[in-house]
Structures are given as C-alpha cells and as structure tokens.
Design a protein around this motif. Sequence first.
Motif, short mmCIF file in Angstrom:
data_model
loop_
_atom_site.label_atom_id
_atom_site.label_comp_id
_atom_site.label_asym_id
_atom_site.label_seq_id
_atom_site.Cartn_x
_atom_site.Cartn_y
_atom_site.Cartn_z
N ASP A 187 0.62 -1.12 0.06
CA ASP A 187 -0.05 0.08 -0.03
C ASP A 187 0.70 1.28 -0.03
OD1 ASP A 187 -2.22 -1.38 -0.08
OD2 ASP A 187 -2.97 -0.97 1.89
N ALA A 188 1.82 1.42 0.74
CA ALA A 188 2.97 2.41 0.66
C ALA A 188 3.40 2.69 -0.79
CB ALA A 188 4.08 2.09 1.82
N ALA A 189 3.65 1.42 -1.48
CA ALA A 189 4.32 1.44 -2.70
C ALA A 189 3.29 2.11 -3.74
CB ALA A 189 4.53 0.21 -3.31
N LEU A 190 2.06 1.64 -3.49
CA LEU A 190 0.85 2.51 -4.41
C LEU A 190 0.81 4.03 -4.07
CD1 LEU A 190 -1.93 -0.22 -3.81
CD2 LEU A 190 -0.96 0.65 -5.94
N MET A 191 1.13 4.21 -2.91
CA MET A 191 1.08 5.78 -2.53
C MET A 191 2.24 6.30 -3.16
SD MET A 191 -0.38 5.73 1.34
CE MET A 191 -0.24 7.57 1.58
N MET A 192 3.41 5.76 -2.99
CA MET A 192 4.48 6.40 -3.42
C MET A 192 4.35 6.63 -5.19
SD MET A 192 6.64 7.29 -1.39
CE MET A 192 8.06 7.69 -2.52
N ARG A 193 3.86 5.68 -5.94
CA ARG A 193 3.48 5.79 -7.20
C ARG A 193 2.82 7.28 -7.58
NH1 ARG A 193 -0.09 1.31 -10.36
NH2 ARG A 193 -1.58 2.50 -9.00
N THR A 194 1.96 7.60 -6.78
CA THR A 194 0.99 8.86 -6.99
C THR A 194 1.84 10.07 -6.43
OG1 THR A 194 -0.88 7.72 -6.96
CG2 THR A 194 -0.95 9.97 -6.21
N LEU A 195 2.38 9.87 -5.29
CA LEU A 195 2.91 11.07 -4.31
C LEU A 195 4.32 11.47 -5.19
CD1 LEU A 195 2.36 9.49 -0.92
CD2 LEU A 195 1.19 11.72 -1.75
N SER A 196 5.08 10.73 -5.76
CA SER A 196 6.33 11.00 -6.36
C SER A 196 6.23 11.89 -7.58
CB SER A 196 7.25 9.92 -6.42
OG SER A 196 6.51 8.77 -7.13
N ARG A 197 5.23 12.02 -8.19
CA ARG A 197 4.83 12.82 -9.29
C ARG A 197 5.46 14.14 -8.96
NH1 ARG A 197 -0.22 10.18 -10.07
NH2 ARG A 197 -0.94 12.26 -9.94
N PRO A 198 6.03 14.94 -10.12
CA PRO A 198 6.54 16.28 -9.96
C PRO A 198 5.49 17.27 -9.40
CG PRO A 198 6.51 15.80 -12.09
CD PRO A 198 6.43 14.49 -11.32
N ASP A 199 6.01 18.18 -8.95
CA ASP A 199 5.43 19.60 -8.59
C ASP A 199 6.35 20.84 -8.54
OD1 ASP A 199 4.00 21.77 -7.34
OD2 ASP A 199 2.31 20.17 -6.70
N TRP A 200 6.19 21.69 -9.36
CA TRP A 200 7.18 22.83 -9.21
C TRP A 200 7.35 23.58 -8.00
CZ3 TRP A 200 5.82 27.88 -8.23
CH2 TRP A 200 4.27 28.05 -8.17
N ARG A 201 6.26 23.48 -7.03
CA ARG A 201 6.14 24.32 -5.79
C ARG A 201 7.18 23.99 -4.94
NH1 ARG A 201 0.02 23.80 -4.56
NH2 ARG A 201 0.41 21.78 -5.47
N ASP A 202 7.79 22.52 -5.00
CA ASP A 202 8.77 22.38 -4.28
C ASP A 202 10.23 22.51 -4.75
OD1 ASP A 202 10.83 20.90 -2.43
OD2 ASP A 202 9.44 19.23 -2.49
N THR A 203 11.05 23.41 -4.19
CA THR A 203 12.03 23.82 -5.00
C THR A 203 13.42 23.15 -4.49
OG1 THR A 203 12.33 25.45 -2.91
CG2 THR A 203 11.34 26.51 -5.04
N MET A 204 13.06 22.12 -3.57
CA MET A 204 14.03 21.17 -3.31
C MET A 204 13.78 19.48 -3.69
SD MET A 204 14.44 22.56 0.67
CE MET A 204 16.07 21.47 1.07
N SER A 205 12.82 19.61 -4.65
CA SER A 205 12.34 18.17 -5.18
C SER A 205 13.32 17.64 -6.11
CB SER A 205 10.90 18.21 -5.79
OG SER A 205 10.84 19.15 -6.98
N LEU A 206 13.25 16.42 -6.16
CA LEU A 206 14.12 15.65 -7.05
C LEU A 206 13.80 15.40 -8.48
CD1 LEU A 206 14.80 12.45 -4.72
CD2 LEU A 206 16.28 14.38 -5.27
#
Length: 458
Positions: A217-236
Amino acid sequence: MNMHELSAAELLTRYADGSLSPVEVTQAVIQHIEAREPTLHALYAFDPDKALAQARASEARWRRGEALPLDGVPLTLKENIASAGTPVPLGTAATLLQPATEDAPPAARMREDGAVLLGKTTMPDYGMLSSSLSSFHPLTRNPWDTSKTPGGSSAGAGAAAAAGYGPMHLGTDIGGSVRLPAGWCGVFGLKPSLGRIPIKPPYAGRVAGPMTRTVQDAALMMRTLSRPDWRDTMSLPPQAIDWLDLQRDVRGLRVGLLMDAGWGLPVEPETAAAVQAAARLFEQAGARVEPMQAFSTRAMIDGLDRFWRVRSWLDIEALPAERRTKVLPYIRAWTAGGATIGAAELFHGHAQMAALRDAAVAACQPFDFVLSPVSPVPAFAAELASPLNDPERPFEHIAFTLPYNMSEQPAATINCGYTAAGLPIGLQVIGHRFDDLGVLQVCAAFEQMRPAQRAWPG
C-alpha cells in the motif's frame, strides 16, 4: 475481513471486479471511525459528507470504465499538509484558523488519483514533539494501549493506520515523525529521500511519507506522491521508478546492524532482542549481517538542538503576546533557550547538521542496507511530551531516526515484534540516498520472513 480492514490493493481489485463499491467501503470506514474516534481522537476536520460525495463520484468513474489509479480508496492526511478549504492549525492553539487556499503537492496528487479524503490527522504543536500532546487537538491515544502515546509528530496518522481508519495515511517527518509513530503503532512507515515526494513548504530534512499496514500500500501511494510539482524547490527530478516491483532476493546483501546510536537513551532489552531477531532472519535468508559502529556524536546533536531552538524561538517570539501564551508550555520552555544563543554559536550549530549528514553517509557506504531500532524504547505514557518529558533533553529518543533526515537517505519502519505488554516494536531499514525502492523491497522481503503478526487493535 471487515471492509475497513482491507488494504488499498485489495480494495482496487474488488472495485475492478465489482464485488465492492467505493460508497459502501467509505460508509463502512466512517462507521468504524465513529465507533473508535471518541477514544482515540486521531482526526481533525473529519467530514463524512464530503467523503461520501467523493466516493459517489469515484463509483461513477468505475462504472464508466474511467477509474483513476487510487479511485475510491480512503485516505487521511496529516493536518500540516494543506488541503483546499480546510484550516491548517499546525497542532497549536496559537494559529489563526484560515481555510487553506490550495492543496499542498501531496494532497493534490492524491486527489488527482481519486483517493477519498476522510479528514486530516492530529499532530503536536508545530510538529515539534514525538508525542500527540497538543494545545489545539484532543490527546490522541495509541490503539494498542490507550494509556500510551501513538508517537508523533504524525500522531493521528499512526493511530488511524493501526485502528483501521482505511488503508492510506500520509504523515511528515523531520526527525522521525513518520517512523516513530509507525513503529510505536505497529504499522509500516516510509521516510523517503528528501525531495522524492514534493511538499510545501520544503526545508532541510522535511519529507512527507506514507503510513500503511502493508508495504504494497505504501508503494501504491509512492507511485502517486512522487510525481513532480514545481512548488517544491528542493524536489528531485522525475524518475521512472516501478514502485510496485517489490520482489527482492536478500541473498548476498551486505547489511549493517546498528544497535548503538552513539548518544541518547540506551536501547531497552525487549527492543534490542526484537531487532536482533529480525537481523537473524536476514542472515537465515542469505544476507551478510555485520555490526555497524556508532557515527553520530553528542556534539552534533547539541549543535543541531541549538540551531532549531533559535529557529523556533524566532517564529514563536514573532507571535502577538496573547497568541504566544497559547503555545504548549513544553515547547515554549524548549524554545526559550534560543533567546541567548549568539551568532557564532548558531553558525557552529548549523555546521553540526552538515557534520551529521557526512557521518551518516560515510557510515552507511560499506553496506547495501542498514538495520536498527526505530526507537530505543516502546510507546510511553500519552500525557508526556517525550519519554523523559524534559525540554532540556528533548532528542534522547530520536538518535536512531534523526541522522537520516539530515543525510536525506530513505528510511522505513516495519514491525518486528512486541513487548511483554503487547506494544509493537519497530525495525528501521535504511538505504542509500535515492534508493527508496530498494528500501521498500527489503521491507517487503522482511514482511514475508517475520512471524505471524498479532491481530490489529482496531
């Protein structure tokens, strides 16, 4: 199995074959929450009507053949993860309550993929404690023993996951705030590499992470949550990671076993025995487990403590006097020490954060993964701010979790046993920076190795 106990993976399968609907599952979870919440107090802004409206929209998408990746799966978010229209109190009565104007990145991603937001989960003042003590929220309690804390600062998320408030919960972590409550509540929690899950606001050490009953279930969440978002200036940068590829043969892995953090509370015997038993299971599965030497020092932690006291003191001192007095007294006492710290001492304190980062990365380098306790002690009394309850010694229980926030490495907790009193004991699994999938895979392997787990308390 009751509907509120089904995993996200099971729910998606049942929705697809038509044997369950998002509406009936959401209704079942709401009913379960209403039975348990008067005791646990895990939720803030619980809104059954909005949740059911989302579930009806999800059910319509499933019927049209237009289902989204997490469509209809119940979700909670820690209250410091903004969701549009809901105030963000940050756990403290000192906050002026104003509706958030937008979804923070994690909330946006989960909404885009169809998850049903039941409500938010509780936290202590400003997320500064590893307990649920808050000047704003009622005291959240641990479902395994309601006299104990669920931990913090993702207090409500840990309690909600253990009690069966649906399968998906999202916390945040800057020194152990996902892993400690996950460990003390017997659930799985992942602190990903810094920047893996875009978040707002971003700053040193801060991440969001899933808290679930299963690694899948955590992996399912990571698949969604790891998509990019420009608002995080420290994101990978975005990466093509197959988050659901959880198969991993541990044979031949070189695994470090860290039982002495170098400072802080000693590991109590039941915790040490459970973590060492987990390490033996890895050995029996073919991994090479080797003792790892302590790498963090009291000087590093004292320096970090000085830096964060000043940072927090400046924030609280900026509040009007009538709001400042509403902050939890323990937090006010801790931050008061920041008033007398000079510029040179502050600079040297900040430098110790870099020293801790370097030491953690160097110590982990010889190993594929590292095992350790999550906490040296099990869950403590719910009414306490920390195991020692001493604002002059606030970090003694986070010696095993804090280094990996500073080093930006992924680290997870998974249950590895129970105390004689029946409290869960967390095993921490640490990977190299960016190897979030590897940590999930090793935890999934341990999930299959470990003895049968006790029945959930909720």
